[in-house]
Write a protein that holds these residues in place. Sequence first.
Motif, short mmCIF file in Angstrom:
data_model
loop_
_atom_site.label_atom_id
_atom_site.label_comp_id
_atom_site.label_asym_id
_atom_site.label_seq_id
_atom_site.Cartn_x
_atom_site.Cartn_y
_atom_site.Cartn_z
N HIS A 39 26.41 96.31 3.15
CA HIS A 39 27.48 95.35 3.36
C HIS A 39 28.78 96.07 3.74
CE1 HIS A 39 29.54 91.43 2.22
NE2 HIS A 39 30.56 92.26 2.28
N THR A 40 29.10 97.11 2.99
CA THR A 40 30.35 97.86 3.22
C THR A 40 30.33 98.56 4.57
OG1 THR A 40 30.59 98.17 0.84
CG2 THR A 40 31.88 99.62 2.27
N ALA A 41 29.18 99.07 4.98
CA ALA A 41 29.09 99.73 6.28
C ALA A 41 29.46 98.78 7.41
CB ALA A 41 27.68 100.29 6.49
N VAL A 42 29.01 97.53 7.32
CA VAL A 42 29.33 96.56 8.37
C VAL A 42 30.81 96.21 8.35
CG1 VAL A 42 28.85 94.22 9.23
CG2 VAL A 42 26.99 95.63 8.34
N ARG A 43 31.41 96.13 7.18
CA ARG A 43 32.83 95.80 7.09
C ARG A 43 33.72 96.96 7.55
NH1 ARG A 43 32.12 91.04 7.34
NH2 ARG A 43 31.91 89.60 5.59
N THR A 44 33.25 98.19 7.41
CA THR A 44 34.11 99.35 7.68
C THR A 44 33.68 100.16 8.90
OG1 THR A 44 32.80 100.75 6.19
CG2 THR A 44 34.69 99.58 5.25
N ALA A 45 32.42 100.10 9.28
CA ALA A 45 31.92 100.91 10.40
C ALA A 45 30.95 100.09 11.25
CB ALA A 45 31.26 102.18 9.88
N ALA A 46 29.66 100.15 10.94
CA ALA A 46 28.69 99.37 11.71
C ALA A 46 27.36 99.31 10.98
CB ALA A 46 28.49 99.98 13.10
N GLY A 47 26.65 98.23 11.23
CA GLY A 47 25.31 98.04 10.69
C GLY A 47 24.34 97.65 11.79
N LEU A 48 23.08 98.01 11.61
CA LEU A 48 22.03 97.73 12.59
C LEU A 48 21.02 96.78 11.97
CD1 LEU A 48 20.85 98.52 15.42
CD2 LEU A 48 19.58 100.33 14.21
N PHE A 49 20.78 95.66 12.63
CA PHE A 49 19.91 94.62 12.09
C PHE A 49 18.77 94.31 13.05
CE2 PHE A 49 24.09 93.90 10.29
CZ PHE A 49 23.86 93.51 8.98
N ASP A 50 17.59 94.05 12.49
CA ASP A 50 16.46 93.52 13.24
C ASP A 50 16.45 92.00 13.07
OD1 ASP A 50 14.06 92.91 14.46
OD2 ASP A 50 12.80 93.79 12.88
N LEU A 51 16.66 91.29 14.18
CA LEU A 51 16.67 89.82 14.18
C LEU A 51 15.50 89.27 14.98
CD1 LEU A 51 20.48 89.20 14.84
CD2 LEU A 51 19.33 89.66 12.67
N SER A 52 14.47 90.08 15.16
CA SER A 52 13.37 89.70 16.05
C SER A 52 12.50 88.59 15.49
CB SER A 52 12.51 90.93 16.36
OG SER A 52 13.29 91.97 16.91
N HIS A 53 12.73 88.20 14.24
CA HIS A 53 12.00 87.06 13.68
C HIS A 53 12.56 85.73 14.20
CE1 HIS A 53 15.55 87.52 11.29
NE2 HIS A 53 15.30 86.48 10.52
N MET A 54 13.77 85.75 14.74
CA MET A 54 14.37 84.53 15.27
C MET A 54 13.58 84.03 16.47
SD MET A 54 17.10 84.13 13.28
CE MET A 54 18.44 83.26 14.08
N GLY A 55 13.66 82.73 16.74
CA GLY A 55 12.95 82.16 17.87
C GLY A 55 13.79 82.20 19.14
N GLU A 56 13.18 82.60 20.24
CA GLU A 56 13.84 82.58 21.55
C GLU A 56 13.08 81.62 22.45
OE1 GLU A 56 14.98 86.12 19.47
OE2 GLU A 56 12.99 85.78 20.31
N ILE A 57 13.74 80.55 22.84
CA ILE A 57 13.12 79.49 23.63
C ILE A 57 13.85 79.39 24.96
CG2 ILE A 57 12.57 77.03 23.75
CD1 ILE A 57 12.70 77.08 20.62
N ALA A 58 13.11 79.55 26.06
CA ALA A 58 13.70 79.48 27.40
C ALA A 58 13.62 78.05 27.92
CB ALA A 58 12.98 80.42 28.35
#
Length: 384
Positions: A39-58
């Motif tokens: 949490h602190t890394a994202v607020r002060t520097a940067a965080g890396l997240f995998d969001l590939s579970h989300m749905g992508e619909i064209a």
Amino acid sequence: MTSPLRTPLHDEHVALGATIVDFAGWEMPVRYTGDIAEHTAVRTAAGLFDLSHMGEIAVRGTDAEAFLDDALVGRMSAVALGGAKYTMMCAADGGVIDDLIVYRRDWDHYVIVANAANKDVVLDELFDRAEGFDTDVEDDSAEIALIAVQGPRAQGIVMEMTARGADDIEAMRYYTAAHVLLEGDVHAFVARTGYTGEDGFELFVGADEAAAVWRLALAIGEPHGLIPCGLSSRDSLRLEAGMPLYGNELTRETTPFDAGLGRVVAFGTEKNPRGDFVGRAALEAARDAWKASEEDGASHARRLVGLVGEGRRAARAGYAVLSPGGAEVGVVTSGAPSPTLGRPIAMAYVPRSLSEPGTRLGIDVRGRTEPMTVVALPFYTRTA
């Protein structure tokens, strides 16, 4: 029993020692080094997240914008090429089916990002609502990986990741996107969007290129303080930012107006009228009821509010909200300790009469009343 799904980055998470949990039918990393550190890394520097579970619909076709104007509560025809818009899909009765982000990749091509648990429902609804429109609806989720870089150093990291398009990243405004070429000849659709309350970017890449992009982000980002982050920190970050979560603040039993998000519903104006869309009549009634409750001071109308605790025990979703006299008056939708504020925070639905900032309420935390105070949302807003 169906086995949980895995994103294209599953092996990367395992190699990094992530704690894996079942989330919406997916095996997802809940944390790596620890919730507060991430949490602190994202607020002060940067965080890396995998969001590939989300749905992508064209959604493609000559009627794509007209179709989405009919299917969703927002006016997608108003989204410029390379733009994005937060919106919702509502049922005919005004209840929220899902909240979505829609990206316009071309004049006749949109991409809808749906919550993982709701992707199939949204897809089925789109198929049904597409009848009569010259448009194609296609589930591209399996072919696309979604990786997010979030935090105040995100822009510099993503710019370093690009082989071509760094200027586009630097010039990108919030809720816009561009096609760039990443190092390693990876084509990416990059959007300045996120779910953390910080500046950040979400990278759409081919599923077969996801691991290379993940490793590239780590290699470039780690000297800048970037670390991999899991679902737990993503939830505490979005809670601090006052962002709703489907299944908590948003459900089929709530309208956008209940959640204080009536602004996402575009009814049109006299000068810029809008035609019918699914749920319009019910949402107009919800809007009018909301306005009436404000004018007549109706105490029964509910409001989504922020709550800040005085002790250390955190409220959790489902806990009862208590009036000063001890009567149950509402329910917590989301709650957690806030690493940024150093105090417990929560969102809850309460009667309008108890929704003013400064109102003191209680939360039943496992049989003991914890005092909390109503505050305006969000709890946290970035300064730059």
